[in-house]
Design a protein around this motif. Structure first.
Motif, PDB file in Angstrom:
ATOM      1  N   GLN A  36      30.252  29.372 -48.133  1.00  0.00           N
ATOM      2  CA  GLN A  36      30.928  29.085 -46.723  1.00  0.00           C
ATOM      3  C   GLN A  36      30.414  27.906 -46.359  1.00  0.00           C
ATOM      4  O   GLN A  36      29.201  27.475 -46.275  1.00  0.00           O
ATOM      5  CB  GLN A  36      30.702  30.231 -46.030  1.00  0.00           C
ATOM      6  CG  GLN A  36      31.446  31.525 -46.383  1.00  0.00           C
ATOM      7  CD  GLN A  36      31.004  32.747 -45.432  1.00  0.00           C
ATOM      8  OE1 GLN A  36      30.062  33.408 -45.862  1.00  0.00           O
ATOM      9  NE2 GLN A  36      31.820  33.062 -44.314  1.00  0.00           N
ATOM     10  N   SER A  37      31.398  26.965 -45.658  1.00  0.00           N
ATOM     11  CA  SER A  37      31.051  25.648 -45.163  1.00  0.00           C
ATOM     12  C   SER A  37      29.915  25.943 -44.188  1.00  0.00           C
ATOM     13  O   SER A  37      29.196  24.764 -43.872  1.00  0.00           O
ATOM     14  CB  SER A  37      32.206  24.998 -44.555  1.00  0.00           C
ATOM     15  OG  SER A  37      32.866  25.919 -43.562  1.00  0.00           O
ATOM     16  N   VAL A  38      29.912  26.870 -43.412  1.00  0.00           N
ATOM     17  CA  VAL A  38      29.045  27.001 -42.309  1.00  0.00           C
ATOM     18  C   VAL A  38      27.554  26.869 -42.868  1.00  0.00           C
ATOM     19  O   VAL A  38      26.286  26.303 -42.163  1.00  0.00           O
ATOM     20  CB  VAL A  38      28.947  28.277 -41.498  1.00  0.00           C
ATOM     21  CG1 VAL A  38      28.469  29.399 -42.283  1.00  0.00           C
ATOM     22  CG2 VAL A  38      28.024  28.132 -40.146  1.00  0.00           C
ATOM     23  N   PHE A  39      27.356  27.252 -44.047  1.00  0.00           N
ATOM     24  CA  PHE A  39      25.934  27.130 -44.635  1.00  0.00           C
ATOM     25  C   PHE A  39      25.560  25.631 -45.010  1.00  0.00           C
ATOM     26  O   PHE A  39      24.441  25.110 -44.788  1.00  0.00           O
ATOM     27  CB  PHE A  39      25.689  27.999 -45.853  1.00  0.00           C
ATOM     28  CG  PHE A  39      25.698  29.401 -45.709  1.00  0.00           C
ATOM     29  CD1 PHE A  39      24.804  29.975 -45.093  1.00  0.00           C
ATOM     30  CD2 PHE A  39      26.681  30.378 -46.087  1.00  0.00           C
ATOM     31  CE1 PHE A  39      24.584  31.330 -44.645  1.00  0.00           C
ATOM     32  CE2 PHE A  39      26.687  31.556 -45.770  1.00  0.00           C
ATOM     33  CZ  PHE A  39      25.721  32.136 -45.210  1.00  0.00           C
ATOM     34  N   LYS A  40      26.621  25.019 -45.394  1.00  0.00           N
ATOM     35  CA  LYS A  40      26.333  23.319 -45.346  1.00  0.00           C
ATOM     36  C   LYS A  40      25.996  22.689 -44.293  1.00  0.00           C
ATOM     37  O   LYS A  40      25.269  21.828 -44.232  1.00  0.00           O
ATOM     38  CB  LYS A  40      27.425  22.770 -46.214  1.00  0.00           C
ATOM     39  CG  LYS A  40      27.906  23.547 -47.451  1.00  0.00           C
ATOM     40  CD  LYS A  40      27.028  23.163 -48.751  1.00  0.00           C
ATOM     41  CE  LYS A  40      27.317  23.490 -49.973  1.00  0.00           C
ATOM     42  NZ  LYS A  40      26.603  23.149 -51.198  1.00  0.00           N
ATOM     43  N   LYS A  41      26.593  23.163 -43.131  1.00  0.00           N
ATOM     44  CA  LYS A  41      26.159  22.624 -41.868  1.00  0.00           C
ATOM     45  C   LYS A  41      24.775  23.031 -41.411  1.00  0.00           C
ATOM     46  O   LYS A  41      24.276  22.255 -40.754  1.00  0.00           O
ATOM     47  CB  LYS A  41      27.194  22.914 -40.852  1.00  0.00           C
ATOM     48  CG  LYS A  41      28.845  22.832 -41.093  1.00  0.00           C
ATOM     49  CD  LYS A  41      28.931  21.224 -40.935  1.00  0.00           C
ATOM     50  CE  LYS A  41      30.453  21.081 -41.092  1.00  0.00           C
ATOM     51  NZ  LYS A  41      30.791  19.561 -41.178  1.00  0.00           N
ATOM     52  N   ILE A  42      24.728  24.077 -41.543  1.00  0.00           N
ATOM     53  CA  ILE A  42      23.091  24.770 -41.254  1.00  0.00           C
ATOM     54  C   ILE A  42      22.002  23.675 -42.152  1.00  0.00           C
ATOM     55  O   ILE A  42      21.113  23.264 -41.637  1.00  0.00           O
ATOM     56  CB  ILE A  42      22.921  26.135 -41.511  1.00  0.00           C
ATOM     57  CG1 ILE A  42      23.787  26.899 -40.484  1.00  0.00           C
ATOM     58  CG2 ILE A  42      21.561  26.500 -41.325  1.00  0.00           C
ATOM     59  CD1 ILE A  42      23.757  28.341 -40.811  1.00  0.00           C
ATOM     60  N   SER A  43      22.473  23.683 -43.491  1.00  0.00           N
ATOM     61  CA  SER A  43      21.478  22.904 -44.250  1.00  0.00           C
ATOM     62  C   SER A  43      21.393  21.588 -43.932  1.00  0.00           C
ATOM     63  O   SER A  43      20.192  20.715 -43.695  1.00  0.00           O
ATOM     64  CB  SER A  43      21.921  22.811 -45.710  1.00  0.00           C
ATOM     65  OG  SER A  43      21.145  22.103 -46.528  1.00  0.00           O
TER      66      SER A  43
END
Length: 473
Positions: free
Chosen positions: A13-20
């Motif tokens: 999910q894209s949100v994990f990329k943002k958190i990373s």
């Protein structure tokens, strides 16, 4: 530590990329931990919430993530706990800084200080909730499993990462959580951990009623709630929470006559009803439908064991139970009371299904008639196949008769066709007891099938009763 595995697929999910990305900007080690990782490995379906641990400030990380997301969601900050929360893609994401905790004897609220990821994993309740996936770009998706959580998932075991006596004494709510997870996941609580719950059961007294009820609700909404209630009873927790249930346990014998164990019967009823409804409050009604049997139990030489009036007594006990547990005293409580009060009514009429009995049942149950029938059908726990079929067939007859009577007489929540104003106008009288007598007589006549539920028939009946009372039109 278990062999390192990579779970990049869990973090698509894209949100994990943002958190990373936010973690990289903030220069903090960041991990997704706990329930999300556990449920991904168990393949339990839709994600509703995610816990993120930062080895640094969780609040600052949350603010950075918000800035990177397209709609820049609002960040809710809880300074007391050092946490922050935001919503993204319909998922609730909670951010916290890695911490270590220490407790005092009279509170489950710990003294918190900053710590490492290992400190954070140490403080968690069960090994299956210590699992963490790295969100750092160079280790993205790498699993950290210091306590063999994956092994316990595979073995279907609930186990504490540290000494269970310390784990449960520090935060006694974890005892309820252990039983709740065992119920939801159909896991076994490891023996030493289960024994520790029994040893620390009295510590549950420091937990607020609201938090206990929150866990009870989750047990109640599981596929097989009896798993949880049997564990609550076995560990001794149940007598602190629902003594009305433990009072039902056991079989008494007098002069060779016994009665069934109403505790285990109750759990069968709860499991039965859970196959047919997700209605939390109807499940509560099933759990409490027989609580009046303990205080009303009597033995008579001629009649054997009796529980006269247990429905009435049980309905009154529902209010006290809800009040003690700080559960809602609104329409939800009244619904459970009504179900408990009426829980034997369909059973009584099932052997002889008359129109008048069905009319009264529909009238008294109102909009809850279908829930009441579902409860009564779940109450059939006989192991005799012939009797089981007979009782269920009788209930089918009752349901069919309900449809016929309702279509013909429109009894559900009906108001008698003649109002008090009409009676006063017809007989030229002021408010008086005669009005109540006539209205009640009309209602009874309709329910007994003496007259149809129609205006003309009710008007003629009103005139007849008025004359009998000496009134003049």
């Amino acid at each position: 530590m278990s062999e390192a595995k990579n779970y990049r697929d869990a973090l698509k999910q894209s949100v994990f990329k943002k958190i990373s990305k936010a973690a990289e900007i903030q220069e903090v080690e960041t991990y997704v931990i706990g329930g999300f990782v556990r449920d991904y490995i168990l393949q339990r379906g839709v994600v509703k919430d995610i816990d993120i641990v930062a080895v640094g400030s969780g609040i600052e990380l949350a603010n950075q993530v918000s800035r990177l997301l397209p709609n820049k969601p609002k960040v809710q900050v809880f300074k007391t706990y050092g946490t922050a929360m935001l919503r993204a893609d319909d998922i609730e994401i909670e951010f916290v800084g890695a911490r270590k905790e220490s407790y005092n004897e009279n509170s489950r609220n710990p003294v918190v200080e900053n710590g490492t990821l290992e400190d954070d994993q140490n403080r968690r309740d069960f090994t299956i909730n210590t699992l963490a996936l790295s969100l750092s770009p160079q280790k993205y998706g790498e699993l950290l499993d210091p306590f063999g959580g994956v092994r316990d998932l595979e073995a279907k075991i609930i186990r504490t990462p540290l000494d269970p006596d310390i784990t449960y004494s520090d935060d006694p709510l974890r005892m309820m959580r252990a039983i709740r997870f065992a119920t939801q996941l159909n896991f076994t609580i490891e023996k030493e951990s289960l024994d520790a719950i029994s040893r620390n059961k009295n510590r549950i007294k420091i937990i607020t009623k609201e938090r206990i009820v929150e866990e009870l609700h989750k047990i109640m909404l599981s596929d097989v709630p009896s798993i949880g209630f049997i564990l609550l009873e076995k560990t001794g927790l149940l007598k602190y929470i629902l003594p009305e249930l433990t009072a039902l346990k056991g079989i008494d014998e007098e002069e060779g006559q016994t009665h069934k164990d109403n505790f285990y019967h109750t759990l069968e009823v709860v499991d039965n009803i859970s196959q047919n409804t997700d209605d939390l409050w109807l499940r509560w009604a099933a759990l409490l439908h027989d609580i009046g049997k303990a205080p009303t139990k009597r033995f008579h030489k001629r009649n054997g064991w009796t529980f006269h009036g247990h429905e009435f007594v049980g309905a009154k006990m529902v209010f006290q139970l809800f009040k003690r547990l700080k559960m809602p005293l609104n329409d939800k409580m009244k619904f459970v009371q009504k179900m408990v009060l009426m829980s034997s009514r369909p059973i009584v009429i099932a052997s002889e299904v008359t129109d008048s009995a069905v009319r009264r049942l529909i009238f008294d149950a109102g909009n809850y008639i279908n829930q009441l029938m579902t409860l009564c059908e779940a109450d059939i726990t006989t192991k005799n196949p012939k009797r089981f079929r007979k009782y269920h067939n009788n209930f089918k007859i009752v349901r069919q008769k309900m449809i016929e009577v309702e279509e013909r007489d429109q009894i559900r929540n009906f108001q008698p066709p003649i109002t008090g104003e009409k009676i006063m106008e017809t007989f030229n009288i002021k408010p008086s007891r005669e009005i109540g007598i006539i209205k009640e007589a009309i209602k009874e006549a309709i329910l007994e099938g003496v007259i149809p539920n129609e205006y003309d028939a009710a008007y003629n009946y009103m005139m007849q009763k008025g004359i009998e009372l000496g009134l003049k039109a």
